[in-house]
Design an enzyme around this catalytic site. Structure first.
Site, PDB file in Angstrom:
ATOM      1  N   THR A   1      -8.425 -17.553  23.405  1.00 54.93           N
ATOM      2  CA  THR A   1      -8.828 -17.072  22.076  1.00 54.93           C
ATOM      3  C   THR A   1      -9.432 -18.209  21.267  1.00 54.93           C
ATOM      4  O   THR A   1     -10.457 -18.042  20.592  1.00 54.93           O
ATOM      5  CB  THR A   1      -7.587 -16.535  21.326  1.00 54.93           C
ATOM      6  OG1 THR A   1      -7.032 -15.486  22.090  1.00 54.93           O
ATOM      7  CG2 THR A   1      -7.937 -16.033  19.941  1.00 54.93           C
TER       8      THR A   1
ATOM      9  N   ASN B   1      -0.673 -11.369  30.789  1.00 55.64           N
ATOM     10  CA  ASN B   1       0.756 -11.572  31.143  1.00 55.64           C
ATOM     11  C   ASN B   1       1.552 -10.298  30.870  1.00 55.64           C
ATOM     12  O   ASN B   1       2.435  -9.932  31.642  1.00 55.64           O
ATOM     13  CB  ASN B   1       1.463 -12.642  30.304  1.00 55.64           C
ATOM     14  CG  ASN B   1       0.615 -13.802  29.912  1.00 55.64           C
ATOM     15  OD1 ASN B   1      -0.504 -13.599  29.480  1.00 55.64           O
ATOM     16  ND2 ASN B   1       1.129 -15.004  30.053  1.00 55.64           N
ATOM     17  N   CYS B   2       1.226  -9.662  29.743  1.00 57.43           N
ATOM     18  CA  CYS B   2       2.039  -8.530  29.291  1.00 57.43           C
ATOM     19  C   CYS B   2       1.940  -7.347  30.251  1.00 57.43           C
ATOM     20  O   CYS B   2       2.814  -6.482  30.259  1.00 57.43           O
ATOM     21  CB  CYS B   2       1.614  -8.103  27.884  1.00 57.43           C
ATOM     22  SG  CYS B   2       1.535  -9.510  26.759  1.00 57.43           S
TER      23      CYS B   2
HETATM   24  P1  FAD Z   1       0.157 -18.519  28.168  1.00 49.77           P
HETATM   25  O1  FAD Z   1      -0.569 -17.276  27.866  1.00 49.77           O
HETATM   26  O2  FAD Z   1       1.330 -18.435  29.069  1.00 49.77           O
HETATM   27  O3  FAD Z   1      -0.881 -19.543  28.799  1.00 49.77           O
HETATM   28  C1  FAD Z   1      -0.504 -20.835  29.151  1.00 49.77           C
HETATM   29  C2  FAD Z   1      -1.394 -21.325  30.282  1.00 49.77           C
HETATM   30  O4  FAD Z   1      -1.382 -22.736  30.247  1.00 49.77           O
HETATM   31  C3  FAD Z   1      -0.896 -20.931  31.655  1.00 49.77           C
HETATM   32  O5  FAD Z   1      -1.915 -20.313  32.412  1.00 49.77           O
HETATM   33  C4  FAD Z   1      -0.509 -22.251  32.301  1.00 49.77           C
HETATM   34  O6  FAD Z   1      -0.766 -22.280  33.684  1.00 49.77           O
HETATM   35  C5  FAD Z   1      -1.403 -23.226  31.572  1.00 49.77           C
HETATM   36  N1  FAD Z   1      -0.920 -24.611  31.522  1.00 49.77           N
HETATM   37  C6  FAD Z   1       0.325 -25.056  31.234  1.00 49.77           C
HETATM   38  N2  FAD Z   1       0.363 -26.396  31.240  1.00 49.77           N
HETATM   39  C7  FAD Z   1      -0.883 -26.805  31.533  1.00 49.77           C
HETATM   40  C8  FAD Z   1      -1.466 -28.085  31.690  1.00 49.77           C
HETATM   41  N3  FAD Z   1      -0.772 -29.205  31.536  1.00 49.77           N
HETATM   42  N4  FAD Z   1      -2.768 -28.154  32.030  1.00 49.77           N
HETATM   43  C9  FAD Z   1      -3.504 -27.017  32.194  1.00 49.77           C
HETATM   44  N5  FAD Z   1      -2.995 -25.799  32.069  1.00 49.77           N
HETATM   45  C10 FAD Z   1      -1.708 -25.691  31.726  1.00 49.77           C
HETATM   46  N6  FAD Z   1       4.158 -10.825  24.388  1.00 49.77           N
HETATM   47  C11 FAD Z   1       3.970  -9.777  23.569  1.00 49.77           C
HETATM   48  O7  FAD Z   1       3.698  -9.990  22.386  1.00 49.77           O
HETATM   49  N7  FAD Z   1       4.078  -8.491  24.018  1.00 49.77           N
HETATM   50  C12 FAD Z   1       4.362  -8.205  25.318  1.00 49.77           C
HETATM   51  O8  FAD Z   1       4.426  -7.035  25.707  1.00 49.77           O
HETATM   52  C13 FAD Z   1       4.589  -9.281  26.194  1.00 49.77           C
HETATM   53  N8  FAD Z   1       4.912  -9.059  27.480  1.00 49.77           N
HETATM   54  C14 FAD Z   1       5.075 -10.107  28.317  1.00 49.77           C
HETATM   55  C15 FAD Z   1       5.374  -9.844  29.659  1.00 49.77           C
HETATM   56  C16 FAD Z   1       5.522 -10.907  30.537  1.00 49.77           C
HETATM   57  C17 FAD Z   1       5.881 -10.615  31.963  1.00 49.77           C
HETATM   58  C18 FAD Z   1       5.344 -12.240  30.096  1.00 49.77           C
HETATM   59  C19 FAD Z   1       5.478 -13.387  31.048  1.00 49.77           C
HETATM   60  C20 FAD Z   1       5.062 -12.506  28.778  1.00 49.77           C
HETATM   61  C21 FAD Z   1       4.922 -11.441  27.877  1.00 49.77           C
HETATM   62  N9  FAD Z   1       4.631 -11.667  26.529  1.00 49.77           N
HETATM   63  C22 FAD Z   1       4.462 -10.607  25.686  1.00 49.77           C
HETATM   64  C23 FAD Z   1       4.514 -13.029  25.989  1.00 49.77           C
HETATM   65  C24 FAD Z   1       3.062 -13.486  25.903  1.00 49.77           C
HETATM   66  O9  FAD Z   1       2.453 -13.287  27.141  1.00 49.77           O
HETATM   67  C25 FAD Z   1       3.025 -14.956  25.516  1.00 49.77           C
HETATM   68  O10 FAD Z   1       3.643 -15.086  24.267  1.00 49.77           O
HETATM   69  C26 FAD Z   1       1.612 -15.508  25.428  1.00 49.77           C
HETATM   70  O11 FAD Z   1       0.949 -15.371  26.644  1.00 49.77           O
HETATM   71  C27 FAD Z   1       1.658 -16.985  25.034  1.00 49.77           C
HETATM   72  O12 FAD Z   1       0.379 -17.520  25.033  1.00 49.77           O
HETATM   73  P2  FAD Z   1       0.151 -19.069  25.360  1.00 49.77           P
HETATM   74  O13 FAD Z   1      -1.303 -19.326  25.257  1.00 49.77           O
HETATM   75  O14 FAD Z   1       1.070 -19.869  24.544  1.00 49.77           O
HETATM   76  O15 FAD Z   1       0.646 -19.235  26.858  1.00 49.77           O
END
Ligand code: FAD
Length: 561
Positions: free
Chosen positions: A17, A44-45
């Site tokens: 995003t 992920n969701c």
């Molecule tokens: P993420 O989307 O997890 O992305 C992080 C990425 O960073 C990953 O791909 C990882 O590989 C990468 N990464 C990590 N460290 C490094 C590094 N050092 N170098 C390069 N890449 C790296 N939320 C809701 O609101 N509603 C829902 O229904 C919901 N359902 C879910 C169901 C499941 C099974 C899961 C696992 C999560 C769910 N969530 C839900 C939570 C939601 O998916 C997360 O809150 C959201 O994806 C967080 O976004 P993020 O960018 O912080 O991390």
């Protein structure tokens, strides 16, 4: 011209995003997204539904490819590339190509960390055995699917009865697998208040999920036939062929810690209200950061997709010199299983009392999701929390088969706008018979709470029911009373109350209940105007049944008059 170089570590919810927003704001920026996984911008969701084969095509989970980022946004994406170190002085990151093992340096003017969270895998004996899974990525879900399709397990144990655990329970049942959920807390969905989670418990059990609550898993063993044994602290052993660990996540912060960035007391990266870390050139977003709770003002870890997306936009705005502020997180969440929806927003009673709040009250109500005369009306169980002194809306929880998310969303936005229960009372919402009521459940919640704030109706504390010396008065019809009543209650139907008020004591408080609270409110108004000291047991017998499930059979000693 010097192009601003922005490097983003993590390219899923927050990172993707942020990258797209940056491009929309700055056509000249040089944007590089690095993700150590094989995909960016995946859903992920949706993973539990892919395991359950509700979503059948893995490609549907992939929302955008590196090629799309390149062609549409002119953003470079490198998957299977991990950021392994940050040199804050030199403004560089060390990037490891996970396929070749080679490392390179990348310069940044601005660095955004969106590394997410990692599922907790405790060091219990046997946690690494084959057949024990966590779920965070597309490859994780593929592994569970493969296990199901090749081993054809008849039973599974889900450790953890939170949102993901229960979604997994539903999806494993969908695959025809018998499911046991073992949960440490005495309720499912621990973020919810216990009595609201009780509806979810009943629904899960009615759909064949074996719930083991208040039990700690302590380890796993492998059977000679390839099966697994899940052992709990109380000595119970569950034989199974598949285990899903869903006991929570911890923020992925190693990179930030190694770089010396400030951490918060909950273990997440500390950021300001523009998602800037303690280093002014580094931003952090998503599950890895601590957020201020919009209602309680406390720092918390609230891993949700909506906040991660909004934070991605805020960070991009800040990098481009805009003064957008992240407002905080109020924990608006929804979960569905076996046709039941459970949703919440803002503070729970648990979180308010944990934070030492005293000036609050809760009302319960059980309205239909649309008018009851239109076919298909379903009950919504609602709990609304508000500040008693001025009616500020603090939180809400809803459970039901239809129309729950809509009501919680309305209340969620009200909380963000700092609305009061008087605003809910006045809210003008959609109405036609198949959609709602001319007085919507949200209006009802506001009206009941407004009655309390205005002093038109006092609430009786459900928690005081066991010890009260008040007279308990049930104003339902005798046949309803006979079908089940509050222990020790007397029954005077509402229609007879004026004539029979002489049977009630004036020296004691009278706590009134009906089925859902409405007739009790009318009774309270009648009795209060006749000089009685009355309080309403909010939500009536329906609430009593979830608060005191053991008390449902009509007790000896209660009387029908
Ligand atoms: P993420 O989307 O997890 O992305 C992080 C990425 O960073 C990953 O791909 C990882 O590989 C990468 N990464 C990590 N460290 C490094 C590094 N050092 N170098 C390069 N890449 C790296 N939320 C809701 O609101 N509603 C829902 O229904 C919901 N359902 C879910 C169901 C499941 C099974 C899961 C696992 C999560 C769910 N969530 C839900 C939570 C939601 O998916 C997360 O809150 C959201 O994806 C967080 O976004 P993020 O960018 O912080 O991390």
């Amino acid at each position: 011209m010097n192009r601003k170089r922005v490097v983003i570590a993590g390219g899923v919810a927050g990172g993707a995003t942020c990258a797209a927003r940056l491009r929309r704001l700055d056509e000249s920026a040089d944007i590089l997204v690095l993700d150590r996984g094989p995909y960016v911008s995946f859903a992920n969701c949706g993973l539990p539904y892919y395991v359950g084969n509700v979503i059948q095509d893995e490609c549907k989970l992939l929302l955008a490819s590196p090629e799309l980022f390149r062609d549409r946004f002119n953003i470079e994406v490198r998957t299977k590339h991990e950021v392994v170190a940050i040199d804050r002085r030199e403004h560089t990151v060390t990037v490891r190509d996970l396929e070749t093992g080679t490392e390179s340096e990348e310069h940044y003017d601005a660095l955004v960390l969106s590394p997410g969270a990692v599922p907790i895998r405790p060091a219990w004996p046997g946690t690494g055995l084959p057949g024990i899974f966590t779920l965070r990525s597309v490859p994780d879900s593929r592994e569970i699917r493969n296990w199901i399709e090749t081993r054809n397990p008849r039973s599974a144990v889900v450790v953890g009865g939170g949102f993901i655990g229960l979604e997994m329970a539903e999806n494993l049942r969908h695959r025809g697998i018998a499911v046991t959920v073992v949960e440490l807390a005495k309720q499912v969905m621990p973020p919810l208040d216990a009595e609201m989670a009780e509806y979810a418990r009943q629904h899960l059990e009615a759909h064949g999920v074996n719930l083991v609550l208040g039990e700690a898993v302590v380890g796993f063993e492998r059977r000679f036939n390839g099966g697994l044994v899940v052992r709990t602290q109380s000595g119970t052993a569950f034989e199974t062929e598949l285990v899903v660990l869903s006991i929570g996540v911890r923020p992925e912060t190693q990179l930030a810690r190694d770089a010396g960035l400030a951490m918060g007391e909950r273990g997440g990266i500390r950021v300001d209200d523009q998602m800037r870390t303690s280093d002014p050139s580094i931003w952090a977003i998503g599950d890895a950061v601590e957020v201020k709770h919009w209602v309680t003002g406390q720092w918390e870890l609230i891993p949700l997709a909506g906040p991660a997306n909004r934070q991605g936009r805020v960070a991009a705005d800040a990098i481009c010199g805009r003064d957008t502020i992240f407002r905080g997180v109020q924990g608006t969440a929804v979960c569905g299983f076996f046709g039941l929806t459970v949703a919440l927003t803002g503070a729970t009673e648990k979180s308010l009392s944990r934070n030492g709040w005293r000036d609050y009250a809760a009302v319960y109500l059980h309205p239909s999701h649309h008018v009851s005369y239109y076919p298909g009306a379903k009950v919504i169980h609602l709990k609304l929390l508000f500040r008693k002194s001025d009616g500020l809306v603090l939180g809400a929880q809803g459970v039901g088969e239809q129309g729950v998310a809509r009501r919680i969303d309305v209340i969620a936005q009200s909380i963000q706008m700092k609305a009061t229960v008087f605003d809910l009372e006045e809210a003008e919402l959609c109405y036609a018979p198949q959609y709602g009521g001319a007085k919507d459940p949200v209006n009802f919640a506001g009206m009941i709470a407004s009655n309390v704030v205005r002093g038109d109706m006092e609430l009786a504390p459900w928690s005081g029911l066991d010890a009260t010396s008040a007279t308990l008065l049930d104003v339902r019809e005798p046949h309803e009373f006979r079908a089940g009543s509050i222990e020790g209650a007397i029954n005077i139907p509402l229609g007879e109350l004026r004539a029979r008020s002489g049977e009630l004591p004036r020296s004691k408080e009278i706590w009134v209940n009906c089925q859902v609270g409405q007739r009790a409110y009318y009774a309270c108004r009648i009795l209060a105007q006749h000089g009685f000291r009355v309080r309403n047991l909010s939500g009536g017998y329906n609430t009593y049944r979830v608060l005191y499930p053991e008390g449902v059979p009509q007790p000896a000693g209660s009387q029908v008059r």
